[in-house]
Scaffold this motif. Structure first.
Motif, PDB file in Angstrom:
ATOM      1  N   ALA A  49    -130.967  15.626  47.502  1.00 29.16           N
ATOM      2  CA  ALA A  49    -131.809  16.579  46.765  1.00 29.16           C
ATOM      3  C   ALA A  49    -131.466  18.022  47.128  1.00 29.16           C
ATOM      4  CB  ALA A  49    -133.277  16.299  47.027  1.00 29.16           C
ATOM      5  N   SER A  50    -130.999  18.253  48.339  1.00 24.00           N
ATOM      6  CA  SER A  50    -130.659  19.622  48.758  1.00 24.00           C
ATOM      7  C   SER A  50    -129.490  20.199  47.966  1.00 24.00           C
ATOM      8  CB  SER A  50    -130.348  19.669  50.257  1.00 24.00           C
ATOM      9  OG  SER A  50    -129.071  19.093  50.525  1.00 24.00           O
ATOM     10  N   LYS A  51    -128.770  19.371  47.257  1.00 25.93           N
ATOM     11  CA  LYS A  51    -127.639  19.821  46.438  1.00 25.93           C
ATOM     12  C   LYS A  51    -128.098  20.340  45.076  1.00 25.93           C
ATOM     13  CE  LYS A  51    -125.125  18.839  49.752  1.00 25.93           C
ATOM     14  NZ  LYS A  51    -124.924  19.992  50.605  1.00 25.93           N
ATOM     15  N   TYR A  52    -129.395  20.166  44.766  1.00 27.31           N
ATOM     16  CA  TYR A  52    -129.965  20.591  43.490  1.00 27.31           C
ATOM     17  C   TYR A  52    -130.646  21.952  43.632  1.00 27.31           C
ATOM     18  CZ  TYR A  52    -129.349  15.902  41.518  1.00 27.31           C
ATOM     19  OH  TYR A  52    -128.822  14.720  41.038  1.00 27.31           O
ATOM     20  N   ALA A  53    -130.627  22.725  42.571  1.00 28.32           N
ATOM     21  CA  ALA A  53    -131.381  23.974  42.505  1.00 28.32           C
ATOM     22  C   ALA A  53    -132.874  23.637  42.503  1.00 28.32           C
ATOM     23  CB  ALA A  53    -131.017  24.746  41.231  1.00 28.32           C
ATOM     24  N   ASP A  54    -133.694  24.590  42.939  1.00 25.30           N
ATOM     25  CA  ASP A  54    -135.146  24.369  42.953  1.00 25.30           C
ATOM     26  C   ASP A  54    -135.673  23.988  41.579  1.00 25.30           C
ATOM     27  OD1 ASP A  54    -135.377  24.957  45.670  1.00 25.30           O
ATOM     28  OD2 ASP A  54    -135.744  27.087  45.291  1.00 25.30           O
ATOM     29  N   ASP A  55    -135.115  24.603  40.528  1.00 23.76           N
ATOM     30  CA  ASP A  55    -135.584  24.364  39.165  1.00 23.76           C
ATOM     31  C   ASP A  55    -134.699  23.376  38.396  1.00 23.76           C
ATOM     32  OD1 ASP A  55    -133.423  26.111  39.101  1.00 23.76           O
ATOM     33  OD2 ASP A  55    -134.285  27.425  37.585  1.00 23.76           O
ATOM     34  N   ALA A  56    -134.066  22.474  39.123  1.00 19.75           N
ATOM     35  CA  ALA A  56    -133.166  21.493  38.517  1.00 19.75           C
ATOM     36  C   ALA A  56    -133.934  20.442  37.735  1.00 19.75           C
ATOM     37  CB  ALA A  56    -132.335  20.809  39.604  1.00 19.75           C
ATOM     38  N   ALA A  57    -133.207  19.758  36.872  1.00 24.52           N
ATOM     39  CA  ALA A  57    -133.741  18.609  36.140  1.00 24.52           C
ATOM     40  C   ALA A  57    -132.668  17.527  36.093  1.00 24.52           C
ATOM     41  CB  ALA A  57    -134.150  19.004  34.721  1.00 24.52           C
ATOM     42  N   ALA A  58    -133.113  16.288  36.249  1.00 27.40           N
ATOM     43  CA  ALA A  58    -132.214  15.140  36.138  1.00 27.40           C
ATOM     44  C   ALA A  58    -132.655  14.319  34.929  1.00 27.40           C
ATOM     45  CB  ALA A  58    -132.262  14.291  37.404  1.00 27.40           C
ATOM     46  N   PHE A  59    -131.682  13.720  34.271  1.00 29.00           N
ATOM     47  CA  PHE A  59    -131.916  12.922  33.077  1.00 29.00           C
ATOM     48  C   PHE A  59    -131.331  11.529  33.301  1.00 29.00           C
ATOM     49  CE2 PHE A  59    -131.548  17.377  32.065  1.00 29.00           C
ATOM     50  CZ  PHE A  59    -132.591  17.625  31.187  1.00 29.00           C
ATOM     51  N   PRO A  60    -132.012  10.687  34.100  1.00 31.03           N
ATOM     52  CA  PRO A  60    -131.466   9.362  34.392  1.00 31.03           C
ATOM     53  C   PRO A  60    -131.538   8.459  33.164  1.00 31.03           C
ATOM     54  CG  PRO A  60    -133.593   9.685  35.482  1.00 31.03           C
ATOM     55  CD  PRO A  60    -133.262  10.960  34.777  1.00 31.03           C
ATOM     56  N   PRO A  61    -130.659   7.463  33.086  1.00 33.22           N
ATOM     57  CA  PRO A  61    -130.670   6.562  31.929  1.00 33.22           C
ATOM     58  C   PRO A  61    -131.965   5.756  31.854  1.00 33.22           C
ATOM     59  CG  PRO A  61    -129.097   5.822  33.597  1.00 33.22           C
ATOM     60  CD  PRO A  61    -129.632   7.129  34.056  1.00 33.22           C
ATOM     61  N   ASP A  62    -132.475   5.622  30.651  1.00 30.86           N
ATOM     62  CA  ASP A  62    -133.663   4.807  30.378  1.00 30.86           C
ATOM     63  C   ASP A  62    -134.886   5.236  31.182  1.00 30.86           C
ATOM     64  OD1 ASP A  62    -132.175   3.237  28.564  1.00 30.86           O
ATOM     65  OD2 ASP A  62    -131.427   2.011  30.222  1.00 30.86           O
ATOM     66  N   MET A  63    -134.968   6.504  31.513  1.00 30.69           N
ATOM     67  CA  MET A  63    -136.109   7.035  32.257  1.00 30.69           C
ATOM     68  C   MET A  63    -136.471   8.407  31.698  1.00 30.69           C
ATOM     69  SD  MET A  63    -135.032   6.128  36.197  1.00 30.69           S
ATOM     70  CE  MET A  63    -136.500   6.889  36.887  1.00 30.69           C
ATOM     71  N   ALA A  64    -137.658   8.863  32.044  1.00 30.66           N
ATOM     72  CA  ALA A  64    -138.077  10.201  31.647  1.00 30.66           C
ATOM     73  C   ALA A  64    -137.325  11.259  32.461  1.00 30.66           C
ATOM     74  CB  ALA A  64    -139.586  10.357  31.882  1.00 30.66           C
ATOM     75  N   ARG A  65    -137.281  12.450  31.930  1.00 32.21           N
ATOM     76  CA  ARG A  65    -136.695  13.596  32.621  1.00 32.21           C
ATOM     77  C   ARG A  65    -137.431  13.788  33.956  1.00 32.21           C
ATOM     78  NH1 ARG A  65    -135.582  19.590  30.349  1.00 32.21           N
ATOM     79  NH2 ARG A  65    -136.111  20.748  32.230  1.00 32.21           N
ATOM     80  N   VAL A  66    -136.682  14.160  34.999  1.00 37.25           N
ATOM     81  CA  VAL A  66    -137.241  14.391  36.324  1.00 37.25           C
ATOM     82  C   VAL A  66    -137.015  15.861  36.666  1.00 37.25           C
ATOM     83  CG1 VAL A  66    -137.137  13.743  38.764  1.00 37.25           C
ATOM     84  CG2 VAL A  66    -136.721  12.007  36.984  1.00 37.25           C
ATOM     85  N   ASP A  67    -138.106  16.605  36.867  1.00 31.07           N
ATOM     86  CA  ASP A  67    -138.023  18.045  37.122  1.00 31.07           C
ATOM     87  C   ASP A  67    -138.314  18.381  38.572  1.00 31.07           C
ATOM     88  OD1 ASP A  67    -137.525  19.341  34.493  1.00 31.07           O
ATOM     89  OD2 ASP A  67    -139.353  18.255  33.948  1.00 31.07           O
ATOM     90  N   GLY A  68    -137.531  19.311  39.109  1.00 28.81           N
ATOM     91  CA  GLY A  68    -137.778  19.845  40.440  1.00 28.81           C
ATOM     92  C   GLY A  68    -137.120  19.038  41.548  1.00 28.81           C
ATOM     93  N   ARG A  69    -136.714  19.766  42.578  1.00 27.11           N
ATOM     94  CA  ARG A  69    -135.984  19.155  43.694  1.00 27.11           C
ATOM     95  C   ARG A  69    -136.794  18.038  44.371  1.00 27.11           C
ATOM     96  NH1 ARG A  69    -134.085  23.328  47.843  1.00 27.11           N
ATOM     97  NH2 ARG A  69    -132.514  23.791  46.287  1.00 27.11           N
ATOM     98  N   GLN A  70    -138.092  18.247  44.564  1.00 25.48           N
ATOM     99  CA  GLN A  70    -138.914  17.247  45.248  1.00 25.48           C
ATOM    100  C   GLN A  70    -138.968  15.936  44.457  1.00 25.48           C
ATOM    101  OE1 GLN A  70    -143.122  18.219  45.822  1.00 25.48           O
ATOM    102  NE2 GLN A  70    -142.939  17.476  47.924  1.00 25.48           N
ATOM    103  N   ASN A  71    -139.134  16.022  43.151  1.00 27.02           N
ATOM    104  CA  ASN A  71    -139.158  14.816  42.320  1.00 27.02           C
ATOM    105  C   ASN A  71    -137.782  14.173  42.223  1.00 27.02           C
ATOM    106  OD1 ASN A  71    -141.933  14.870  41.762  1.00 27.02           O
ATOM    107  ND2 ASN A  71    -141.620  16.397  40.164  1.00 27.02           N
TER     108      ASN A  71
END
Length: 150
Positions: A49-71
């Motif tokens: 997670a430390s490799k992501y910006a604070d305001d990052a978002a991940a878009f995993p397959p077959d899942m909802a968008r995940v916002d923020g480093r903590q999530n």
């Protein structure tokens, strides 16, 4: 003639510097990816997670968008807890535009199959990287999906 020669030298120098800069961005992103993979394969979701910006978002397959480093850390911890292991990333392309860069590549990993045996899995990804105030690159947008199983 001298003016044409000078313009040619300037143009070639500019192209070479642009290429060298792009190469250094690719090298920086590949180094960040190596740290990402090392953290993941060490089961260190916080390190991933430390490799992501604070305001990052991940878009995993077959899942909802995940916002923020903590999530995003929770997302990767879930993958680790599921037994997904032996992650490998291969950068195929990097392009830079000011404080953003995009990367496309492929990944492979081992994931538990139907009988809980680990199965080789592969896919592709696109990442938008964001340059931080310190000049380092952080994942800003991260999307991936799996290749069909043969």
């Amino acid at each position: 003639m001298i003016v044409k020669h000078c313009l040619l030298v300037v143009a070639v120098t500019t192209l070479c510097l642009g290429s060298a800069q792009a190469q250094s961005v690719k090298q920086a992103i590949e180094a960040a990816n190596a740290e990402f993979v090392k953290a993941y394969n060490s089961k260190d979701a916080a390190g991933v997670a430390s490799k992501y910006a604070d305001d990052a978002a991940a878009f995993p397959p077959d899942m909802a968008r995940v916002d923020g480093r903590q999530n995003i850390q929770k997302l990767w911890q879930g993958a680790i807890d599921m037994g997904i292991s032996e992650l490998a990333l291969t950068t195929l392309e990097v392009q830079e535009c000011r404080d953003l860069a995009y990367e496309s590549g492929t990944f492979s990993l081992k994931a538990p199959g139907k009988d809980s045996k680990l199965v080789d899995t592969a896919g592709k990804y696109v990442v938008v990287w964001k340059k931080g105030p310190d000049g380092g690159w952080k994942l800003y947008r991260d999307i991936w999906n799996f290749d069909p199983r043969m």
